[in-house]
Design an enzyme around this catalytic site. Structure first.
Site, mmCIF file in Angstrom:
data_model
loop_
_atom_site.group_PDB
_atom_site.id
_atom_site.type_symbol
_atom_site.label_atom_id
_atom_site.label_comp_id
_atom_site.label_asym_id
_atom_site.label_seq_id
_atom_site.Cartn_x
_atom_site.Cartn_y
_atom_site.Cartn_z
ATOM 1 N N ASP A 34 1.075 -1.237 -0.088
ATOM 2 C CA ASP A 34 -0.317 0.104 0.315
ATOM 3 C C ASP A 34 0.815 1.171 -0.097
ATOM 4 O O ASP A 34 1.851 1.517 0.433
ATOM 5 C CB ASP A 34 -1.088 0.132 1.006
ATOM 6 N N ARG A 47 -0.026 9.105 -10.238
ATOM 7 C CA ARG A 47 -0.120 7.528 -9.348
ATOM 8 C C ARG A 47 0.185 6.894 -10.115
ATOM 9 O O ARG A 47 1.149 5.903 -9.608
ATOM 10 C CB ARG A 47 -1.781 7.847 -9.376
ATOM 11 N N HIS A 51 2.357 3.484 -8.837
ATOM 12 C CA HIS A 51 2.208 2.017 -9.525
ATOM 13 C C HIS A 51 3.598 1.183 -9.483
ATOM 14 O O HIS A 51 4.384 -0.041 -9.719
ATOM 15 C CB HIS A 51 1.112 1.653 -10.326
ATOM 16 N N SER A 79 -7.033 -6.013 -5.184
ATOM 17 C CA SER A 79 -8.589 -6.184 -4.438
ATOM 18 C C SER A 79 -10.080 -6.616 -5.722
ATOM 19 O O SER A 79 -9.526 -5.273 -6.268
ATOM 20 C CB SER A 79 -8.631 -5.379 -3.415
ATOM 21 N N ARG A 85 -12.226 1.893 -8.531
ATOM 22 C CA ARG A 85 -10.591 3.323 -9.002
ATOM 23 C C ARG A 85 -11.242 3.635 -10.432
ATOM 24 O O ARG A 85 -11.716 2.739 -11.168
ATOM 25 C CB ARG A 85 -8.962 2.641 -9.155
ATOM 26 N N LEU A 145 11.362 -20.706 -4.321
ATOM 27 C CA LEU A 145 9.941 -20.017 -3.595
ATOM 28 C C LEU A 145 9.036 -19.921 -4.411
ATOM 29 O O LEU A 145 8.933 -19.722 -5.887
ATOM 30 C CB LEU A 145 10.232 -18.118 -3.893
HETATM 31 C C1 FPP Z 1 -2.454 0.062 -3.478
HETATM 32 O O1 FPP Z 1 -2.280 1.512 -2.942
HETATM 33 C C2 FPP Z 1 -1.126 -0.986 -4.062
HETATM 34 C C3 FPP Z 1 -1.923 -1.249 -5.653
HETATM 35 C C4 FPP Z 1 -3.696 -1.664 -5.507
HETATM 36 C C5 FPP Z 1 -1.796 -1.834 -6.295
HETATM 37 C C6 FPP Z 1 -0.638 -2.567 -6.130
HETATM 38 C C7 FPP Z 1 0.603 -2.706 -7.244
HETATM 39 C C8 FPP Z 1 1.298 -2.483 -6.857
HETATM 40 C C9 FPP Z 1 2.744 -2.653 -5.965
HETATM 41 C C10 FPP Z 1 2.342 -3.107 -8.131
HETATM 42 C C11 FPP Z 1 1.702 -4.623 -8.942
HETATM 43 C C12 FPP Z 1 3.156 -5.726 -9.691
HETATM 44 C C13 FPP Z 1 3.170 -6.907 -9.792
HETATM 45 C C14 FPP Z 1 3.945 -7.539 -10.595
HETATM 46 C C15 FPP Z 1 1.660 -7.789 -10.459
HETATM 47 P P1 FPP Z 1 -2.422 2.586 -3.199
HETATM 48 O O2 FPP Z 1 -2.874 2.892 -5.324
HETATM 49 O O3 FPP Z 1 -3.951 2.252 -2.925
HETATM 50 O O4 FPP Z 1 -1.593 4.032 -2.755
HETATM 51 P P2 FPP Z 1 -2.544 5.247 -1.559
HETATM 52 O O5 FPP Z 1 -2.924 4.499 -0.606
HETATM 53 O O6 FPP Z 1 -1.042 5.463 -1.169
HETATM 54 O O7 FPP Z 1 -3.297 5.739 -2.957
#
Ligand code: FPP
Length: 255
Positions: A34, A47, A51, A79, A85, A145
């Protein structure tokens, strides 16, 4: 077929002095990644840059987990609630597995990593499913792993689907309600074959579970950090594991 034995674990470089003891390493670490959006905002960036940087943290964390001897690493990548979003952000997130695997799959294969996916295929674009399925297929024989992506995953949906399946069996007369056991439920969960997480990490300072592995986390240890996911690295993983090693797990009993 020659079994690959290489892994990042066997790299020449030594574990750093800050690394925790390799005794009592959690077998399964699950991470709620997160803070990508806030990481980007803090720097005045869009944003999606957060990511993409989060994707780089996935690579770093995978290598660090393997070096530590963690056997299963589950990462919450999308999720069932993330569909709420804006469309352009969802589209970007859906492209990330494909982008990540295009860059990293060969290295994952070489390093004996087995890729898995835990989540609903329904609703995911074909390019996301195809990329994941190719990775799962090409790493199926690896026994290092296990890198388990929770993608379009929601724990309540997982439990609901499990109940439906059991209900159908009861209706068909092939299962009696009194024969339902916890072990049976384990087998119907999307995490079937993977032990419950020993340690759950959440980044970004939020202290909630967000519909993640509710059934499986009954006795997981939790570790929260204020660090935003794109800044996560091996040192934070070491810190989390070292803290885990200081805890006494009693599973409701006494030491
Ligand atoms: C939450 O941060 C993050 C997500 C919803 C996406 C997570 C995805 C990645 C870390 C990349 C995944 C990579 C692969 C290889 C599948 P947020 O956007 O909710 O952050 P915020 O709460 O600060 O807005």
């Amino acid at each position: 077929m020659i079994k690959r034995v290489r892994s990042w674990w066997t790299r020449e470089d030594k574990m750093e002095p800050s690394a925790p003891s390799i005794d009592n390493v959690p077998e399964h670490v699950a991470i709620i990644m997160d803070g990508n959006g806030r990481w980007a905002k803090r720097q005045g960036l869009p944003r999606f840059i957060g990511h993409r940087s989060g994707m780089k943290a996935v690579k770093r964390t995978t290598i660090a987990a393997d070096k530590l001897g963690i056997k299963y690493l589950t990462l919450y990548a999308f999720s069932t609630e993330n569909w709420k979003r804006p469309k352009d952000e969802v589209d970007f997130l859906m492209r990330l597995p494909q982008e990540f695997l295009a860059i990293e799959l060969e290295e994952l294969i070489e390093n004996n990593v087995q890729v898995r996916m835990m989540g609903d295929r329904e609703g995911l674009p074909s390019y996301t499913i195809n990329a994941m399925e190719e990775a799962v297929r090409r790493t199926a024989d690896n026994d290092g792993l296990v890198l388990n992506f929770a993608l379009n995953y929601g724990s309540r949906k997982e439990i609901t689907d499990c109940m439906r399946e059991l209900g159908r069996k009861i209706e068909a007369g092939t299962l009696k309600p009194e024969d339902i056991t916890e072990e049976m439920l384990d087998q119907y969960m999307l995490s079937s074959g993977i032990p419950d997480p020993d340690l759950i990490i959440r980044t970004s300072g939020e202290m909630r579970i967000s519909n993640f592995m509710l059934w499986q986390m009954a006795y997981s240890e939790m570790w929260f950090t204020d660090v935003y996911w794109p800044d996560f690295n091996e040192h934070y993983l070491y810190e989390a594991v070292a803290e885990y090693q200081r805890r006494t797990r009693r599973y409701g009993g006494l030491t």
